[in-house]
Write an enzyme that holds these catalytic residues in place. Sequence first.
Site, short mmCIF file in Angstrom:
data_model
loop_
_atom_site.label_atom_id
_atom_site.label_comp_id
_atom_site.label_asym_id
_atom_site.label_seq_id
_atom_site.Cartn_x
_atom_site.Cartn_y
_atom_site.Cartn_z
N LYS A 86 0.81 -1.23 0.00
CA LYS A 86 0.00 0.00 0.00
C LYS A 86 0.84 1.28 0.00
O LYS A 86 0.43 2.29 -0.55
CB LYS A 86 -0.94 0.00 1.21
CG LYS A 86 -2.03 -1.08 1.15
CD LYS A 86 -3.04 -0.76 0.08
CE LYS A 86 -4.18 -1.76 0.06
NZ LYS A 86 -5.07 -1.54 -1.10
N GLU A 108 -9.91 5.82 2.96
CA GLU A 108 -10.71 4.72 3.47
C GLU A 108 -9.77 3.56 3.77
O GLU A 108 -8.68 3.50 3.20
CB GLU A 108 -11.73 4.27 2.40
CG GLU A 108 -11.18 3.34 1.30
CD GLU A 108 -10.14 3.99 0.40
OE1 GLU A 108 -10.11 5.24 0.33
OE2 GLU A 108 -9.36 3.26 -0.25
N SER A 374 1.47 -9.69 -1.18
CA SER A 374 1.18 -8.25 -1.07
C SER A 374 1.34 -7.69 0.34
O SER A 374 1.52 -6.50 0.52
CB SER A 374 -0.22 -7.98 -1.58
OG SER A 374 -1.16 -8.81 -0.92
#
Lengths: 395, 264
Positions: A86, A108, A374
């Site tokens: 991220k 969010e 990830s």
Amino acid sequence: MIDMRKFGDFGGIYVPETLMEPLIELEKFYSEIKDDEVFNKELEYYYRYFAGRPTPLYLAKNLTEKIGGAKIYLKREDLVHGGAHKLNNTIAQALLAKKMGKRRIIAETGAGQHGTATAMAGSLFKLKTEIYMGEEDIQRQKMNVFRMELMGAEVHSVGSGSKTLKDAVNEALRDWAANVIDTHYLIGSVIGPHPYPTMVRDFQSIIGRETREAIIKEEGCLPDKIVACVGGGSNAIGMFHPFLNDKVGLIGVEAGGKGLSTGKHSASLCNGKKGVLHGALTYLLQDDDGQINQTSSIAAGLDYPGVGPEHSFLKDTGRVKYTTIDDKKALEAFLILSKEEGIIPALESAHAVAYAIELAKDMAKDDNIVVCLSGRGDKDVEIVKDSIDRGVIKI
Amino acid sequence: MMVFEKISELKRRDENVLVSFIVAGDPDKDRTIEYLHALDESSDIIELGIPFSDPVADGKTIQEGYVRALKNGFKVSDIFDIVRKFRERSDTPIVLMTYYNLVYVRGLERFLKEAKFAGADGLIVVDLPVEEGEEYIRYCKNFGLDTIFLIAPNTSRDRIVNIDNATTGFIYLISLYGTTGAKKTVSDEAFELLKKTKSICKNPLLVGFGISNQEQVASLIKAGADGVIVGSAFVDIIGRCKDDKDVVSGLKKKAKELKDALYP
């Protein structure tokens, strides 16, 4: 006229009027800055020294031997600062927001990984940071909430609708409409109105570019298959995009939840219908009227009824194959990778690991698969422990 | 009667326009029809919101109205029944307010045809900007439905011109940065926006978002608005009152109060 960037029929800008001008401004700013040398130099610096890039492409030898099929490589995005891919996007967007003269960023978050990465970037660039998170997600990801607060972000609990990621996006969009002048909405995935799906993809494509370089160095050729999990789909598109024109099998794995037949899942591509949500035309989980369904997944980061519009396009063109892995199989893969490799994967990434294990079995030993790992799974250990205690899986 | 005809007729009498909004199916179909007739006594145009699970343009009050309707089993097909039944006793223009997904999933042509046959006069699709609305505008034109678009405080001059060109009926001016929901005063942005659009737009200009009392209405009319759109103030009455009779009398009273402020 603004550039209505679509992926076939998918994408577009379906937003209330108040958000149109900020989106046009963002598109214009992004298109000017994306090839700017100074911006990219700066970004490179933070990727290297703040985020810890490049991340390794690691041959999971023990797992490969145990399965006895194709070689399984892991792209270690779990080693990025914060524990997930991220940050690739949040550093870039926060830097962009800073250059646009914004003083505040909002985001969010589902599992809390994007919220955490946003809090990091907000702290780094001295931007006021506020995070919207569903009540239910706050309950299941308490550690991430505290991490965000430690870094100076304010976390707002969202109690409307299903109290998860979808509702956090709704609330962030409302906040943005009320504060467009000084606020940048830092969307965490390749969802939302144009230019977000394109911009976030570009920022995440570093995953695929690094993978490409590393695998050629290691194997002298491109991978046979690449597997990534898909919620909104940012790690997947970032991994896939640099390989779209190559002869590489690309597989996106959605959350099968409690099974597609139960209706309790988050498989928008495998089981959804076209519709418009959060600014884009894409595949959605919805009823016959177009009301958005409640979704379910053991991985909070996959628990979303929509998906990035480019994935919808890639599904329809057939370039990427999309499939599902259910909660139980993801949990099993979580345990296997932890035990065999000493790497605890995020439950989201465990979906990709689970599919890669199935895939590897039927492939030759000199074939190779790359899995986009990830994120790391520290945030999920309580959930996994609970599943073991309840007898859902055995350690 | 078409929306524009109605507004022209009012303007000829020097009257300004009250558009009254409630949520279809809140709390159920029959009561919506009853409430519409209550509002009709003092309203010039009815705006009927179609409940959606993810209403990003709406504040808490209207969101809760949507939740009540959906909880009680509201289906999109109900909207056409409600309009049809209302039409049996009134020719007040009706505008449907919706999020685009509900139209898209039903099929653009089918949705608009059903709306027209039921007796609706126009549509507001709150998350369909003109840039995405080409096909929608074409169908509405074919079916004789008004296409009402919104203009926000930050809409650029170029886009105001495009929006005005794509609009029939009236322009919906968003009075503030944010979502729907009753406020006590009118923001400075609303006055600036009125001034800016007045010199550009050929359509009548109606102001909505946050309007709930007579003082606000009077100040907007004085600043050149052709009317107001009021929603949350009515939906709040429906959400708050336990007794059906109180809702009906509350809606009547509020609508009359607002309409009184709209006469010159």
